[in-house]
Design a protein around this motif. Structure first.
Motif, PDB file in Angstrom:
ATOM      1  N   SER A 131     -27.133  20.214 -26.982  1.00 47.13           N
ATOM      2  CA  SER A 131     -27.942  19.708 -25.877  1.00 47.13           C
ATOM      3  C   SER A 131     -27.036  18.941 -24.920  1.00 47.13           C
ATOM      4  O   SER A 131     -26.289  18.048 -25.340  1.00 47.13           O
ATOM      5  N   ILE A 132     -27.091  19.298 -23.640  1.00 49.78           N
ATOM      6  CA  ILE A 132     -26.158  18.778 -22.640  1.00 49.78           C
ATOM      7  C   ILE A 132     -26.877  17.807 -21.707  1.00 49.78           C
ATOM      8  O   ILE A 132     -27.923  18.138 -21.132  1.00 49.78           O
ATOM      9  N   HIS A 133     -26.290  16.615 -21.541  1.00 50.95           N
ATOM     10  CA  HIS A 133     -26.892  15.569 -20.713  1.00 50.95           C
ATOM     11  C   HIS A 133     -25.833  14.818 -19.923  1.00 50.95           C
ATOM     12  O   HIS A 133     -24.630  15.005 -20.126  1.00 50.95           O
ATOM     13  N   VAL A 134     -26.317  13.959 -19.029  1.00 53.66           N
ATOM     14  CA  VAL A 134     -25.466  13.037 -18.284  1.00 53.66           C
ATOM     15  C   VAL A 134     -26.083  11.653 -18.414  1.00 53.66           C
ATOM     16  O   VAL A 134     -27.312  11.505 -18.336  1.00 53.66           O
ATOM     17  N   ASN A 135     -25.246  10.656 -18.596  1.00 52.83           N
ATOM     18  CA  ASN A 135     -25.715   9.310 -18.901  1.00 52.83           C
ATOM     19  C   ASN A 135     -25.886   8.450 -17.659  1.00 52.83           C
ATOM     20  O   ASN A 135     -25.456   8.824 -16.556  1.00 52.83           O
ATOM     21  N   TRP A 136     -26.491   7.262 -17.867  1.00 52.78           N
ATOM     22  CA  TRP A 136     -26.716   6.320 -16.775  1.00 52.78           C
ATOM     23  C   TRP A 136     -26.638   4.893 -17.278  1.00 52.78           C
ATOM     24  O   TRP A 136     -27.130   4.578 -18.364  1.00 52.78           O
ATOM     25  N   PHE A 137     -25.965   4.046 -16.498  1.00 51.14           N
ATOM     26  CA  PHE A 137     -25.977   2.611 -16.724  1.00 51.14           C
ATOM     27  C   PHE A 137     -25.560   1.955 -15.409  1.00 51.14           C
ATOM     28  O   PHE A 137     -24.666   2.462 -14.729  1.00 51.14           O
ATOM     29  N   PRO A 138     -26.216   0.844 -15.006  1.00 53.40           N
ATOM     30  CA  PRO A 138     -25.973   0.304 -13.658  1.00 53.40           C
ATOM     31  C   PRO A 138     -24.580  -0.272 -13.446  1.00 53.40           C
ATOM     32  O   PRO A 138     -24.182  -0.473 -12.303  1.00 53.40           O
ATOM     33  N   ASP A 139     -23.829  -0.524 -14.504  1.00 52.37           N
ATOM     34  CA  ASP A 139     -22.477  -1.054 -14.367  1.00 52.37           C
ATOM     35  C   ASP A 139     -21.501   0.101 -14.178  1.00 52.37           C
ATOM     36  O   ASP A 139     -21.301   0.908 -15.092  1.00 52.37           O
ATOM     37  N   PRO A 140     -20.862   0.228 -13.024  1.00 52.84           N
ATOM     38  CA  PRO A 140     -19.976   1.372 -12.774  1.00 52.84           C
ATOM     39  C   PRO A 140     -18.730   1.384 -13.633  1.00 52.84           C
ATOM     40  O   PRO A 140     -18.016   2.395 -13.682  1.00 52.84           O
ATOM     41  N   VAL A 185     -35.142  16.552 -30.020  1.00 49.85           N
ATOM     42  CA  VAL A 185     -34.489  17.867 -30.085  1.00 49.85           C
ATOM     43  C   VAL A 185     -33.479  17.953 -31.220  1.00 49.85           C
ATOM     44  O   VAL A 185     -33.187  19.044 -31.717  1.00 49.85           O
ATOM     45  N   LEU A 186     -32.938  16.829 -31.645  1.00 48.13           N
ATOM     46  CA  LEU A 186     -32.024  16.824 -32.786  1.00 48.13           C
ATOM     47  C   LEU A 186     -32.778  16.694 -34.102  1.00 48.13           C
ATOM     48  O   LEU A 186     -32.355  17.238 -35.120  1.00 48.13           O
ATOM     49  N   ARG A 187     -33.882  15.977 -34.079  1.00 50.11           N
ATOM     50  CA  ARG A 187     -34.648  15.759 -35.317  1.00 50.11           C
ATOM     51  C   ARG A 187     -35.343  17.026 -35.783  1.00 50.11           C
ATOM     52  O   ARG A 187     -35.418  17.301 -36.980  1.00 50.11           O
ATOM     53  N   LEU A 188     -35.853  17.833 -34.855  1.00 44.97           N
ATOM     54  CA  LEU A 188     -36.694  18.964 -35.235  1.00 44.97           C
ATOM     55  C   LEU A 188     -35.966  20.305 -35.254  1.00 44.97           C
ATOM     56  O   LEU A 188     -36.518  21.290 -35.747  1.00 44.97           O
ATOM     57  N   THR A 189     -34.773  20.386 -34.728  1.00 46.98           N
ATOM     58  CA  THR A 189     -33.998  21.622 -34.873  1.00 46.98           C
ATOM     59  C   THR A 189     -33.385  21.649 -36.270  1.00 46.98           C
ATOM     60  O   THR A 189     -33.028  20.609 -36.828  1.00 46.98           O
ATOM     61  N   ARG A 190     -33.274  22.843 -36.836  1.00 47.49           N
ATOM     62  CA  ARG A 190     -32.940  22.984 -38.252  1.00 47.49           C
ATOM     63  C   ARG A 190     -31.478  23.320 -38.515  1.00 47.49           C
ATOM     64  O   ARG A 190     -31.093  23.534 -39.663  1.00 47.49           O
ATOM     65  N   MET A 191     -30.676  23.381 -37.483  1.00 44.31           N
ATOM     66  CA  MET A 191     -29.267  23.745 -37.630  1.00 44.31           C
ATOM     67  C   MET A 191     -28.391  22.568 -37.198  1.00 44.31           C
ATOM     68  O   MET A 191     -28.895  21.619 -36.599  1.00 44.31           O
ATOM     69  N   PRO A 192     -27.098  22.601 -37.513  1.00 44.72           N
ATOM     70  CA  PRO A 192     -26.233  21.548 -36.994  1.00 44.72           C
ATOM     71  C   PRO A 192     -26.364  21.451 -35.478  1.00 44.72           C
ATOM     72  O   PRO A 192     -26.306  22.465 -34.776  1.00 44.72           O
ATOM     73  N   GLY A 193     -26.561  20.245 -34.999  1.00 40.30           N
ATOM     74  CA  GLY A 193     -26.760  20.065 -33.567  1.00 40.30           C
ATOM     75  C   GLY A 193     -26.262  18.719 -33.092  1.00 40.30           C
ATOM     76  O   GLY A 193     -26.244  17.743 -33.848  1.00 40.30           O
ATOM     77  N   VAL A 194     -25.859  18.675 -31.828  1.00 42.29           N
ATOM     78  CA  VAL A 194     -25.421  17.437 -31.200  1.00 42.29           C
ATOM     79  C   VAL A 194     -25.960  17.373 -29.785  1.00 42.29           C
ATOM     80  O   VAL A 194     -26.305  18.396 -29.181  1.00 42.29           O
ATOM     81  N   LEU A 195     -26.038  16.166 -29.286  1.00 41.84           N
ATOM     82  CA  LEU A 195     -26.371  15.927 -27.885  1.00 41.84           C
ATOM     83  C   LEU A 195     -25.145  15.309 -27.244  1.00 41.84           C
ATOM     84  O   LEU A 195     -24.649  14.273 -27.705  1.00 41.84           O
ATOM     85  N   VAL A 196     -24.629  15.956 -26.211  1.00 44.55           N
ATOM     86  CA  VAL A 196     -23.404  15.510 -25.555  1.00 44.55           C
ATOM     87  C   VAL A 196     -23.738  14.918 -24.190  1.00 44.55           C
ATOM     88  O   VAL A 196     -24.321  15.590 -23.338  1.00 44.55           O
ATOM     89  N   GLU A 197     -23.379  13.646 -24.018  1.00 47.62           N
ATOM     90  CA  GLU A 197     -23.448  12.995 -22.709  1.00 47.62           C
ATOM     91  C   GLU A 197     -22.098  13.201 -22.035  1.00 47.62           C
ATOM     92  O   GLU A 197     -21.074  12.696 -22.505  1.00 47.62           O
TER      93      GLU A 197
END
Length: 246
Positions: A131-140, A185-197
């Motif tokens: 699972s592919i994502h982009v992160n956010w935090f107000p401190d640059p 999406v990581l809890r309910l998928t049944r295969m090795p999985g990661v979420l990448v920010e």
């Protein structure tokens, strides 16, 4: 996405593509069947017969989409849902070059709930879920790609260690370590999985990666190398004791 600045910690949950979501409605069943039918066709025939990932089926999940744009930095036109989709197409092509068959949970800018994403992976009995994502935090000053896995899933943890190890090679300034994430999406998928920010939209350092085609390719290649190493049975380097399993 949202994160705190502490090394290896503080990265928050995906707002729509990791947890929550709308309740199931009867009409969604037909839509899901259509999605699954498309999923079984899209991207399945272009992979070579050989390669380190030959015989594997990988589901790549571009986070957010449609009205859910995800994390945004509007002055630089950095929109998470657009970045994750473009990056996932690149990642798909690189995985195919290594022999994998690849499915995308979405192939256009559409509002896709969580459960269809999960079901595409489970119904097709995928070997990996990315699972592919982009992160956010107000401190640059908060920057760095980071990999998450569901707690207690040892194979997912091993995959996260390897992917994060490769991401840090691309950007030696990145101090972040793997972190647990109780995302749906990581809890309910049944295969090795990661979420990448892939990085933080408010960070000039990370935006340089997100908007530069060559740097994006380096990030995608790092994820592919991590998957290949997992497939080969490798074990990634453990974080320092005070940064483990946070």
């Amino acid at each position: 996405m949202r994160a705190g600045p502490a090394p290896g910690a503080g990265v928050g949950a995906p707002r729509r593509s990791g947890r929550g979501g709308r309740p199931w409605a009867p009409g969604l069943v037909l839509a899901l069947l259509a999605l699954l039918a498309l999923a079984r066709v899209a991207g399945m025939a272009a992979s070579p017969a050989r390669g380190p990932l030959a015989g594997t089926l990988i589901v790549v999940d571009p986070g957010h989409g449609g009205v859910d744009r995800g994390a945004c930095h509007l002055p630089s036109n950095t929109v998470e849902s657009e970045i994750t989709l473009a990056f996932s197409f690149l990642l798909r092509d690189l995985l195919r070059e290594q022999g994998a068959r690849v499915l995308l949970t979405r192939t256009r800018d559409e509002d896709l709930d969580l459960d269809p994403r999960i079901e595409i992976a489970n119904a097709n009995r995928a070997d990996y879920f990315l699972s592919i994502h982009v992160n956010w935090f107000p401190d640059p000053s908060c920057f760095g790609a980071q990999t998450f896995y569901f707690p207690g899933r040892e194979e997912s943890r091993r995959l996260a260690l390897l992917v994060q190890d490769e991401l840090k090679k691309v950007d030696p300034a990145n101090f972040r370590e793997i972190q647990t994430g109780r995302y749906r999406v990581l809890r309910l998928t049944r295969m090795p999985g990661v979420l990448v920010e892939l990085g933080f939209v408010d960070s000039p350092h990370d935006r340089a990666f997100l908007h530069d085609p060559e740097r994006r390719r380096q990030l995608a290649e790092a994820i592919v190398r991590g998957v290949i190493r997992h497939r080969r049975g490798e074990v990634g380097p453990e974080p320092a004791p005070d940064l483990r399993d946070r």
